[in-house]
Design a protein around this motif. Structure first.
Motif, PDB file in Angstrom:
ATOM      1  N   UNK A  41      42.109  46.455  36.137  1.00  0.00           N
ATOM      2  CA  UNK A  41      41.273  45.688  37.009  1.00  0.00           C
ATOM      3  C   UNK A  41      39.911  45.459  36.489  1.00  0.00           C
ATOM      4  N   UNK A  42      39.525  46.682  35.698  1.00  0.00           N
ATOM      5  CA  UNK A  42      38.104  46.588  35.057  1.00  0.00           C
ATOM      6  C   UNK A  42      38.068  45.495  34.085  1.00  0.00           C
ATOM      7  N   UNK A  43      39.273  45.349  33.408  1.00  0.00           N
ATOM      8  CA  UNK A  43      39.045  44.393  32.282  1.00  0.00           C
ATOM      9  C   UNK A  43      39.077  42.886  32.918  1.00  0.00           C
ATOM     10  N   UNK A  44      39.989  42.772  33.862  1.00  0.00           N
ATOM     11  CA  UNK A  44      39.942  41.319  34.626  1.00  0.00           C
ATOM     12  C   UNK A  44      38.304  41.117  35.227  1.00  0.00           C
ATOM     13  N   UNK A  45      37.849  42.319  35.673  1.00  0.00           N
ATOM     14  CA  UNK A  45      36.237  41.945  36.442  1.00  0.00           C
ATOM     15  C   UNK A  45      35.303  41.859  35.349  1.00  0.00           C
ATOM     16  N   UNK A  46      35.388  42.162  34.242  1.00  0.00           N
ATOM     17  CA  UNK A  46      34.429  41.892  32.852  1.00  0.00           C
ATOM     18  C   UNK A  46      34.344  40.466  32.715  1.00  0.00           C
ATOM     19  N   UNK A  47      35.724  39.843  32.580  1.00  0.00           N
ATOM     20  CA  UNK A  47      35.734  38.299  32.492  1.00  0.00           C
ATOM     21  C   UNK A  47      35.333  37.672  33.481  1.00  0.00           C
ATOM     22  N   UNK A  48      35.647  38.062  34.997  1.00  0.00           N
ATOM     23  CA  UNK A  48      35.268  37.444  36.036  1.00  0.00           C
ATOM     24  C   UNK A  48      33.574  37.439  35.991  1.00  0.00           C
ATOM     25  N   UNK A  49      33.169  38.474  35.559  1.00  0.00           N
ATOM     26  CA  UNK A  49      31.836  38.868  35.559  1.00  0.00           C
ATOM     27  C   UNK A  49      31.007  37.606  34.782  1.00  0.00           C
ATOM     28  N   UNK A  50      31.434  37.122  33.459  1.00  0.00           N
ATOM     29  CA  UNK A  50      30.915  36.201  32.784  1.00  0.00           C
ATOM     30  C   UNK A  50      31.053  34.869  33.586  1.00  0.00           C
ATOM     31  N   UNK A  51      32.271  34.770  34.138  1.00  0.00           N
ATOM     32  CA  UNK A  51      32.548  33.501  34.861  1.00  0.00           C
ATOM     33  C   UNK A  51      31.524  33.195  36.049  1.00  0.00           C
ATOM     34  N   UNK A  52      31.500  34.144  36.882  1.00  0.00           N
ATOM     35  CA  UNK A  52      30.745  33.975  37.724  1.00  0.00           C
ATOM     36  C   UNK A  52      29.120  33.859  37.703  1.00  0.00           C
ATOM     37  N   UNK A  53      28.567  34.679  36.628  1.00  0.00           N
ATOM     38  CA  UNK A  53      27.491  34.514  35.992  1.00  0.00           C
ATOM     39  C   UNK A  53      27.012  33.010  35.541  1.00  0.00           C
ATOM     40  N   UNK A  54      28.041  32.522  34.880  1.00  0.00           N
ATOM     41  CA  UNK A  54      28.075  30.938  34.642  1.00  0.00           C
ATOM     42  C   UNK A  54      28.031  30.124  35.787  1.00  0.00           C
ATOM     43  N   UNK A  55      28.290  30.603  36.872  1.00  0.00           N
ATOM     44  CA  UNK A  55      28.705  29.641  38.019  1.00  0.00           C
ATOM     45  C   UNK A  55      29.882  29.114  38.183  1.00  0.00           C
ATOM     46  N   UNK A  56      31.023  29.825  37.694  1.00  0.00           N
ATOM     47  CA  UNK A  56      32.269  29.610  37.769  1.00  0.00           C
ATOM     48  C   UNK A  56      32.932  30.934  38.348  1.00  0.00           C
ATOM     49  N   UNK A  57      34.457  30.567  38.680  1.00  0.00           N
ATOM     50  CA  UNK A  57      35.230  31.597  39.040  1.00  0.00           C
ATOM     51  C   UNK A  57      36.724  31.514  38.498  1.00  0.00           C
ATOM     52  N   UNK A  58      37.418  32.266  38.545  1.00  0.00           N
ATOM     53  CA  UNK A  58      39.012  32.290  38.221  1.00  0.00           C
ATOM     54  C   UNK A  58      39.721  33.169  38.866  1.00  0.00           C
ATOM     55  N   UNK A  59      40.023  32.528  40.182  1.00  0.00           N
ATOM     56  CA  UNK A  59      40.957  33.100  41.091  1.00  0.00           C
ATOM     57  C   UNK A  59      42.515  33.431  40.767  1.00  0.00           C
ATOM     58  N   UNK A  60      42.748  32.680  39.671  1.00  0.00           N
ATOM     59  CA  UNK A  60      44.256  32.837  39.013  1.00  0.00           C
ATOM     60  C   UNK A  60      44.339  33.974  37.915  1.00  0.00           C
ATOM     61  N   UNK A  61      43.401  34.756  37.688  1.00  0.00           N
ATOM     62  CA  UNK A  61      43.431  35.654  36.564  1.00  0.00           C
ATOM     63  C   UNK A  61      44.417  36.697  36.776  1.00  0.00           C
ATOM     64  N   UNK A  62      44.711  37.276  38.006  1.00  0.00           N
ATOM     65  CA  UNK A  62      45.694  38.234  38.252  1.00  0.00           C
ATOM     66  C   UNK A  62      47.360  37.488  37.986  1.00  0.00           C
ATOM     67  N   UNK A  63      47.428  36.161  38.341  1.00  0.00           N
ATOM     68  CA  UNK A  63      48.588  35.396  38.253  1.00  0.00           C
ATOM     69  C   UNK A  63      48.691  35.414  36.760  1.00  0.00           C
ATOM     70  N   UNK A  64      47.717  35.112  35.956  1.00  0.00           N
ATOM     71  CA  UNK A  64      47.791  34.921  34.597  1.00  0.00           C
ATOM     72  C   UNK A  64      48.207  36.189  34.060  1.00  0.00           C
ATOM     73  N   UNK A  65      47.959  37.232  34.428  1.00  0.00           N
ATOM     74  CA  UNK A  65      48.266  38.462  33.856  1.00  0.00           C
ATOM     75  C   UNK A  65      49.990  38.836  34.147  1.00  0.00           C
ATOM     76  N   UNK A  66      50.289  38.259  35.351  1.00  0.00           N
ATOM     77  CA  UNK A  66      51.902  38.383  35.387  1.00  0.00           C
ATOM     78  C   UNK A  66      52.590  37.398  34.617  1.00  0.00           C
ATOM     79  N   UNK A  67      51.906  36.057  34.387  1.00  0.00           N
ATOM     80  CA  UNK A  67      52.701  35.160  33.440  1.00  0.00           C
ATOM     81  C   UNK A  67      52.796  35.770  31.949  1.00  0.00           C
ATOM     82  N   UNK A  68      51.705  36.599  31.506  1.00  0.00           N
ATOM     83  CA  UNK A  68      51.417  36.897  29.989  1.00  0.00           C
ATOM     84  C   UNK A  68      52.549  38.035  30.235  1.00  0.00           C
ATOM     85  N   UNK A  69      52.731  38.775  31.120  1.00  0.00           N
ATOM     86  CA  UNK A  69      53.874  39.949  31.185  1.00  0.00           C
ATOM     87  C   UNK A  69      55.043  39.345  30.950  1.00  0.00           C
TER      88      UNK A  69
END
Length: 321
Positions: free
Chosen positions: A46-74
């Motif tokens: 979860x921390x790995x996802x949070x690191x990427x999410x932090x960069x996105x939110x600091x840049x004014x964006x967000x990715x709510x599909x990041x956990x679903x992307x994890x499932x797709x990668x698995x």
């Protein structure tokens, strides 16, 4: 309160110390080295996802599909394994899928000027739906032992030091936190990301290629989701349709609790890492106390609300002129 602690990070550190002291006194075995080491399995992916999410939110964006992307990668790893691929090709399938999923989000946001929250809600349903349709109620198992070592092993086992009980997952999280922290706080790219989050229009006029940076952030989020998928799949030894279900909420909570402004343009990776430690240890302690998962989900929701309101209370009310 701000004067007492100096920074939001110091406040989180104080809360972390209080949490360790409180649960250490109240729960037998919580403060043992082995329990603390094992607790990191509770939040490293979860921390790995949070690191990427932090960069996105600091840049004014967000990715709510990041956990679903994890499932797709698995899922991609599972199909690669069933097709007879070795571990290197399985990893390539995971990271390729993550990059493609992130690139799709980034392309829709930058090419069509669509709100990231709308795009990623849609891709969340798409990516999670693919996993659910393809797997149904089945699971893919039989992954190689090397993958299990990544997800469940300790650094001491790799270097021949049995006393070094640091999980490999946690070490990877720390390394990625250092990388993202240096990128954000010590490079021109990081300063540009913060500028984009603070004022994207002014950033465009100053010559910053806003869309290119945004696109790259979504691809990076996909790659981080792939890394988390590799570790999580190795740890649980299977690919399931509901893998990492709801983790996007945990990632956002870690980011906001870590002091990153939801409107963008402000925050630190140190705060995000401390928030991941705080939230992970807290839920681990609740698990040791036999608190149900539903109650934990409620607490995560409360923490998300509090973490958004508390900084504004600390700064004081805004006066409208």
């Amino acid at each position: 309160m701000t004067k007492a602690f100096g920074t939001w990070e110091r406040m989180l550190l104080a809360l972390l110390v209080l949490l360790l002291a409180g649960f250490g006194l109240g729960i037998d075995g919580f403060m043992s080295p082995y329990a603390l080491a094992d607790s990191t399995f509770n939040f490293s992916e979860k921390g790995l996802l949070a690191l990427a999410m932090a960069l996105l939110i600091m840049a004014g964006e967000i990715d709510l599909s990041i956990a679903a992307t994890l499932s797709l990668c698995s899922l991609a790893m599972g199909f690669a394994m069933k097709a007879g691929a070795g571990l290197p090709l399985m990893l390539l399938a995971a990271f390729g899928t993550g990059a493609a999923a992130g690139a799709l989000n980034g392309w829709l946001v930058t090419a069509y000027r669509l709100p990231a929250i709308v795009v990623t809600i849609g891709s969340l349903s798409l990516y999670r739906g693919i996993a659910l349709v393809v797997l149904g109620d089945q699971a893919i198992t039989g992954y190689p032992e090397a993958l299990s070592v990544l997800g469940n092993g300790y650094l001491g086992d790799l270097v021949g030091l049995p006393w070094l009980i640091v999980p490999i997952e946690f070490a990877i999280l720390l390394l990625m936190a250092v990388f993202v922290g240096v990128l954000l706080h010590r490079t021109v790219t990081g300063r540009r990301l913060v500028a984009i989050g603070a004022n994207p229009i002014a950033s465009r006029f100053s010559g910053i290629e806003v869309d290119r940076h945004r696109f790259a952030l979504f691809v990076f989020a996909g790659l981080m989701a792939a890394l988390a998928a590799v570790l999580l799949t190795g740890r649980i030894g299977s690919t399931r349709p509901n893998i990492a279900l709801g983790w996007e909420l945990d990632a956002v909570t870690m980011v906001i609790l870590g002091g990153v402004a939801i409107e963008g343009g402000r925050g630190s990776i140190v705060g995000v890492l401390l928030a991941a430690l705080l939230l992970g240890l807290f839920t681990f302690a609740l698990g040791m106390a036999n608190i149900s998962g539903i109650v934990m989900a409620m607490i995560v929701g409360i923490l998300l609300i509090v973490s958004m309101v508390l900084p504004r209370l600390v700064r004081g009310p805004r006066v409208l002129l």
